[in-house]
Design a protein around this motif. Structure first.
Motif, PDB file in Angstrom:
ATOM      1  N   VAL A   1       2.138   3.935  33.251  1.00 36.73           N
ATOM      2  CA  VAL A   1       3.050   4.212  32.348  1.00 36.73           C
ATOM      3  C   VAL A   1       3.702   5.629  32.338  1.00 36.73           C
ATOM      4  N   VAL A   2       2.784   6.721  31.893  1.00 31.32           N
ATOM      5  CA  VAL A   2       2.675   8.039  32.115  1.00 31.32           C
ATOM      6  C   VAL A   2       3.249   8.573  33.318  1.00 31.32           C
ATOM      7  N   GLN A   3       2.681   7.998  34.597  1.00 29.89           N
ATOM      8  CA  GLN A   3       3.364   8.443  35.569  1.00 29.89           C
ATOM      9  C   GLN A   3       4.724   7.989  36.072  1.00 29.89           C
ATOM     10  N   LEU A   4       4.991   7.060  35.789  1.00 27.27           N
ATOM     11  CA  LEU A   4       6.385   6.602  35.863  1.00 27.27           C
ATOM     12  C   LEU A   4       7.326   7.403  34.984  1.00 27.27           C
ATOM     13  N   LYS A   5       6.936   7.727  33.812  1.00 33.34           N
ATOM     14  CA  LYS A   5       7.937   8.623  32.870  1.00 33.34           C
ATOM     15  C   LYS A   5       7.981  10.218  33.370  1.00 33.34           C
ATOM     16  N   THR A   6       6.715  10.317  33.974  1.00 32.81           N
ATOM     17  CA  THR A   6       6.735  11.887  34.377  1.00 32.81           C
ATOM     18  C   THR A   6       7.741  12.097  35.549  1.00 32.81           C
ATOM     19  N   THR A   7       7.540  10.819  36.917  1.00 37.94           N
ATOM     20  CA  THR A   7       8.287  11.138  37.981  1.00 37.94           C
ATOM     21  C   THR A   7       9.906  10.814  37.762  1.00 37.94           C
ATOM     22  N   SER A   8      10.079  10.124  36.748  1.00 39.94           N
ATOM     23  CA  SER A   8      11.527   9.784  36.619  1.00 39.94           C
ATOM     24  C   SER A   8      12.467  10.634  35.878  1.00 39.94           C
ATOM     25  N   THR A   9      11.689  11.694  35.326  1.00 40.15           N
ATOM     26  CA  THR A   9      12.367  12.880  34.471  1.00 40.15           C
ATOM     27  C   THR A   9      11.992  14.408  35.204  1.00 40.15           C
ATOM     28  N   ASP A  10      12.973  14.878  35.875  1.00 41.28           N
ATOM     29  CA  ASP A  10      12.657  16.259  36.282  1.00 41.28           C
ATOM     30  C   ASP A  10      13.651  17.331  35.606  1.00 41.28           C
ATOM     31  N   PRO A  11      12.969  18.137  34.559  1.00 34.41           N
ATOM     32  CA  PRO A  11      13.496  18.880  33.770  1.00 34.41           C
ATOM     33  C   PRO A  11      14.610  19.793  34.302  1.00 34.41           C
ATOM     34  N   THR A  12      13.944  20.379  35.443  1.00 33.31           N
ATOM     35  CA  THR A  12      15.008  21.356  35.993  1.00 33.31           C
ATOM     36  C   THR A  12      16.373  20.913  36.475  1.00 33.31           C
ATOM     37  N   LEU A  13      16.501  19.373  37.058  1.00 33.26           N
ATOM     38  CA  LEU A  13      17.339  18.934  37.324  1.00 33.26           C
ATOM     39  C   LEU A  13      18.569  18.550  36.406  1.00 33.26           C
ATOM     40  N   SER A  14      17.398  18.120  35.248  1.00 31.76           N
ATOM     41  CA  SER A  14      18.332  17.356  34.019  1.00 31.76           C
ATOM     42  C   SER A  14      19.109  18.551  33.473  1.00 31.76           C
ATOM     43  N   ALA A  15      18.550  19.810  33.509  1.00 32.00           N
ATOM     44  CA  ALA A  15      19.374  20.923  32.642  1.00 32.00           C
ATOM     45  C   ALA A  15      20.297  21.471  33.461  1.00 32.00           C
ATOM     46  N   ALA A  16      20.285  21.158  34.684  1.00 31.79           N
ATOM     47  CA  ALA A  16      21.221  21.932  35.717  1.00 31.79           C
ATOM     48  C   ALA A  16      22.530  21.257  35.385  1.00 31.79           C
ATOM     49  N   ARG A  17      23.792  22.370  35.694  1.00 28.54           N
ATOM     50  CA  ARG A  17      25.128  21.713  35.388  1.00 28.54           C
ATOM     51  C   ARG A  17      25.605  20.942  36.676  1.00 28.54           C
TER      52      ARG A  17
END
Length: 311
Positions: free
Chosen positions: A102-118
């Motif tokens: 569960v932790v690995q799926l949550k980590t790989t499914s979210t990329d903080p760099t791309l999610s914060a990009a315009r």
């Protein structure tokens, strides 16, 4: 006590074991034991009589046969299921495995760099990746064509010579021993009254190389330009300025690079990248597209001490 009472008071313990003619035990080997064939007998309690299984007060005596009796007269214990240490360990390992997944799926499914990009930055990144893919596909096609020409019999020798000459030119450009021209970009970097660190210039060069730059040179406010190759180094000069391959330069700096202008500009303008870092330090970065960029500065060839070409 009357005869009737004494006659009924005699308790019959069960049928006697059959005997032979001389009142001997039954000689049959499979004859049942009389103790086993005797009916259940209830010991009379105080106030009870053994006559017909009734109490003296008229209450009927009942025998509870629901309890099983084992040898020795002790009641048989009801089996109880217990978890062993192995079962507990397996359960703990399965729980840890599920938590890790569960932790690995949550980590790989979210990329903080791309999610914060315009959205514009994501479009530029996607365009950069598409350009790299097209460039790699073109290189693969050229290599496959060269392979077919080299294996085509009579034309193989001529094709091999042409391929060798082309590779020599490419290596000469990469080594900085040959000038180069082509579409590219001119990047001007100023410190805004402060000295630009050598690490910022090195980061810019690395980003340009990653974006497909084929040839580069750098020049300062004073002095001749210096060709940038794989062995080029950058140092902070005393009192400000830069030292590039042993040559001192002062700002502002200008980098001329040959490659795809859009891809290289996108690489430098990534949020948190080189341009953002220089501007955050109070400097400025500007870009100018060039249809024909000239990289004329040359690097002296390295003198080989031990290697010799083989004919």
């Amino acid at each position: 006590m009357s005869d009737e009472q004494s006659g009924t008071g005699a308790e019959q313990t069960g049928p006697s074991r059959p005997t032979g003619p001389a009142a001997e035990p039954d000689p049959r080997p499979d004859a049942p034991d009389p103790e086993e064939t005797a009916p259940l007998r209830v010991e009379p309690q105080p106030g009870e009589t053994a006559s017909d299984g009734e109490r003296s007060d008229g209450a009927e005596v009942t025998v509870d046969l629901s309890r099983s009796v084992v040898a020795g007269g002790a009641p048989a214990a009801t089996p109880v299921k217990r978890m062993t240490s192995a079962s507990v360990m397996i359960a703990v390992l399965l729980a840890l495995l599920g938590f890790t997944l569960v932790v690995q799926l949550k980590t790989t499914s979210t990329d903080p760099t791309l999610s914060a990009a315009r959205q514009e930055d994501l479009v530029r990144i996607l365009s950069d990746l598409d350009a790299r893919e097209n460039r790699l596909r073109q290189d693969i096609a050229e290599l496959e064509e060269s392979q077919r020409q080299l294996a085509s019999g009579a034309q193989g020798r001529e094709a091999a010579l042409e391929e060798a000459a082309r590779r020599a030119d490419e290596l000469g450009i990469l080594a900085g021993t040959l000038p180069a021209t082509g579409p590219g970009l001119t990047i001007r970097i100023s410190g805004g009254g402060r000295s630009v660190p050598a690490s910022r210039i090195l980061d810019a060069v690395q980003e340009l190389r990653g974006a497909g730059a084929e040839a580069m040179q750098i020049s300062g406010g004073v002095g001749s330009p210096v060709r940038i190759i794989a062995s080029t180094y950058f140092l902070d000069g005393e009192g400000g300025g830069l030292v590039v391959d042993g040559r001192r330069m002062t700002g502002p700096y200008s980098i001329t690079v040959i490659g795809d202008p859009a891809t290289m500009r996108t690489a430098l303008n990534i949020p948190g990248g080189v341009a953002a870092s220089i501007k955050g330090d109070g400097g400025n970065v500007s870009f100018e597209d060039r249809e024909v960029a000239e990289v004329s500065a040359l690097h002296e060839p390295i003198k080989l001490e031990h290697a010799r070409p083989v004919s």
